[in-house]
Design a protein around this motif. Structure first.
Motif, PDB file in Angstrom:
ATOM      1  N   ALA A  82      67.359  23.206  -0.998  1.00 33.20           N
ATOM      2  CA  ALA A  82      68.291  24.294  -0.693  1.00 33.20           C
ATOM      3  C   ALA A  82      67.640  25.655  -0.938  1.00 33.20           C
ATOM      4  CB  ALA A  82      69.564  24.159  -1.519  1.00 33.20           C
ATOM      5  N   ARG A  83      66.845  25.789  -1.979  1.00 31.17           N
ATOM      6  CA  ARG A  83      66.156  27.072  -2.236  1.00 31.17           C
ATOM      7  C   ARG A  83      65.284  27.461  -1.044  1.00 31.17           C
ATOM      8  NH1 ARG A  83      67.389  27.958  -7.327  1.00 31.17           N
ATOM      9  NH2 ARG A  83      67.016  26.544  -9.023  1.00 31.17           N
ATOM     10  N   ILE A  84      64.661  26.471  -0.429  1.00 29.55           N
ATOM     11  CA  ILE A  84      63.807  26.727   0.732  1.00 29.55           C
ATOM     12  C   ILE A  84      64.650  27.032   1.972  1.00 29.55           C
ATOM     13  CG2 ILE A  84      62.141  25.665   2.308  1.00 29.55           C
ATOM     14  CD1 ILE A  84      61.227  23.973  -0.205  1.00 29.55           C
ATOM     15  N   GLU A 126      69.213  36.342  -5.869  1.00 32.08           N
ATOM     16  CA  GLU A 126      68.524  35.072  -6.075  1.00 32.08           C
ATOM     17  C   GLU A 126      69.565  34.047  -6.520  1.00 32.08           C
ATOM     18  OE1 GLU A 126      65.304  34.119  -5.546  1.00 32.08           O
ATOM     19  OE2 GLU A 126      65.062  36.080  -4.614  1.00 32.08           O
ATOM     20  N   PRO A 127      69.384  32.782  -6.162  1.00 33.49           N
ATOM     21  CA  PRO A 127      70.409  31.787  -6.487  1.00 33.49           C
ATOM     22  C   PRO A 127      70.468  31.473  -7.974  1.00 33.49           C
ATOM     23  CG  PRO A 127      68.497  30.719  -5.565  1.00 33.49           C
ATOM     24  CD  PRO A 127      68.254  32.202  -5.440  1.00 33.49           C
ATOM     25  N   ARG A 143      74.392  28.945  -6.207  1.00 35.79           N
ATOM     26  CA  ARG A 143      75.333  29.997  -5.832  1.00 35.79           C
ATOM     27  C   ARG A 143      74.537  31.272  -5.541  1.00 35.79           C
ATOM     28  NH1 ARG A 143      78.619  30.757 -10.386  1.00 35.79           N
ATOM     29  NH2 ARG A 143      79.942  29.073  -9.627  1.00 35.79           N
ATOM     30  N   PHE A 144      74.811  31.855  -4.383  1.00 29.48           N
ATOM     31  CA  PHE A 144      74.228  33.127  -3.983  1.00 29.48           C
ATOM     32  C   PHE A 144      75.358  34.152  -3.953  1.00 29.48           C
ATOM     33  CE2 PHE A 144      71.489  29.908  -2.249  1.00 29.48           C
ATOM     34  CZ  PHE A 144      70.219  30.446  -2.215  1.00 29.48           C
ATOM     35  N   ARG A 145      75.077  35.375  -4.371  1.00 26.59           N
ATOM     36  CA  ARG A 145      76.103  36.421  -4.387  1.00 26.59           C
ATOM     37  C   ARG A 145      75.588  37.688  -3.710  1.00 26.59           C
ATOM     38  NH1 ARG A 145      79.597  35.692  -9.445  1.00 26.59           N
ATOM     39  NH2 ARG A 145      78.719  33.868 -10.430  1.00 26.59           N
ATOM     40  N   ALA A 155      66.605  30.399   1.795  1.00 26.25           N
ATOM     41  CA  ALA A 155      65.849  31.597   1.397  1.00 26.25           C
ATOM     42  C   ALA A 155      66.203  32.796   2.263  1.00 26.25           C
ATOM     43  CB  ALA A 155      64.348  31.317   1.458  1.00 26.25           C
ATOM     44  N   PHE A 156      66.626  32.555   3.507  1.00 29.41           N
ATOM     45  CA  PHE A 156      67.004  33.658   4.391  1.00 29.41           C
ATOM     46  C   PHE A 156      68.130  34.513   3.803  1.00 29.41           C
ATOM     47  CE2 PHE A 156      70.065  30.455   5.638  1.00 29.41           C
ATOM     48  CZ  PHE A 156      71.198  31.157   5.990  1.00 29.41           C
ATOM     49  N   LEU A 157      68.947  33.925   2.938  1.00 27.47           N
ATOM     50  CA  LEU A 157      70.040  34.698   2.326  1.00 27.47           C
ATOM     51  C   LEU A 157      69.507  35.834   1.470  1.00 27.47           C
ATOM     52  CD1 LEU A 157      72.572  31.912   1.292  1.00 27.47           C
ATOM     53  CD2 LEU A 157      72.772  33.539   3.183  1.00 27.47           C
ATOM     54  N   THR A 158      68.461  35.565   0.682  1.00 28.03           N
ATOM     55  CA  THR A 158      67.898  36.614  -0.169  1.00 28.03           C
ATOM     56  C   THR A 158      66.915  37.492   0.604  1.00 28.03           C
ATOM     57  OG1 THR A 158      66.176  35.116  -0.971  1.00 28.03           O
ATOM     58  CG2 THR A 158      68.182  35.291  -2.281  1.00 28.03           C
TER      59      THR A 158
END
Length: 134
Positions: free
Chosen positions: A15-17, A30-31, A45-47, A20-23
């Motif tokens: 999921a981190r990979i 960062e999650p 969780r990303f905010r 990654a587009f979210l960050t």
């Protein structure tokens, strides 16, 4: 004998990979790792301002991957969230089957991570920073 897979860790790592587009381009932090032992649940969780996105893996009897988007007010209060598959349908991206949740094997779980990431890439631009009620 080989090492047994650690599904929660494999899920978070993949999921981190995939997300990654979210960050990198969507303004999310960062999650952070989230989890609940009683529900055999783990995830990330990303905010960002106005929104939270949670990617969860439930490893119980019927393993599944679930993605939740939740609006967050300026004062930090959370609104009513919605699952990605419901939002995907609500904003006209396609049928809920495009965002499957069943993950009975490691391979299926990893596939779901990427299917959810692809669906989220399609949904986010259509939300205008808001999570609609579905």
């Amino acid at each position: 004998m080989g090492k047994r897979p650690n599904l929660p860790e494999d899920f978070r790592s993949e999921a981190r990979i995939a997300y990654a587009f979210l960050t990198e381009s969507e303004g999310f932090s960062e999650p952070e790792t989230v989890g609940d032992r009683s529900f055999r649940c783990t995830g990330l969780r990303f905010r960002r301002t106005g929104m939270e996105v949670e990617f969860l893996y439930f490893g119980g009897r019927e393993p599944e991957v679930s993605t939740w988007l939740t609006p967050v007010g300026a004062d930090g209060t959370q609104g009513r969230g919605a699952r990605l598959d419901a939002l995907y349908v609500a904003v006209g991206c396609g049928p809920a089957q495009d965002v499957p949740i069943s993950a009975p094997t490691r391979r299926a779980m990893l596939k779901r991570v990427h299917e959810h990431a692809a669906a989220l890439r399609r949904v986010l631009p259509l939300l205008d920073g808001e999570v609609p009620e579905v």
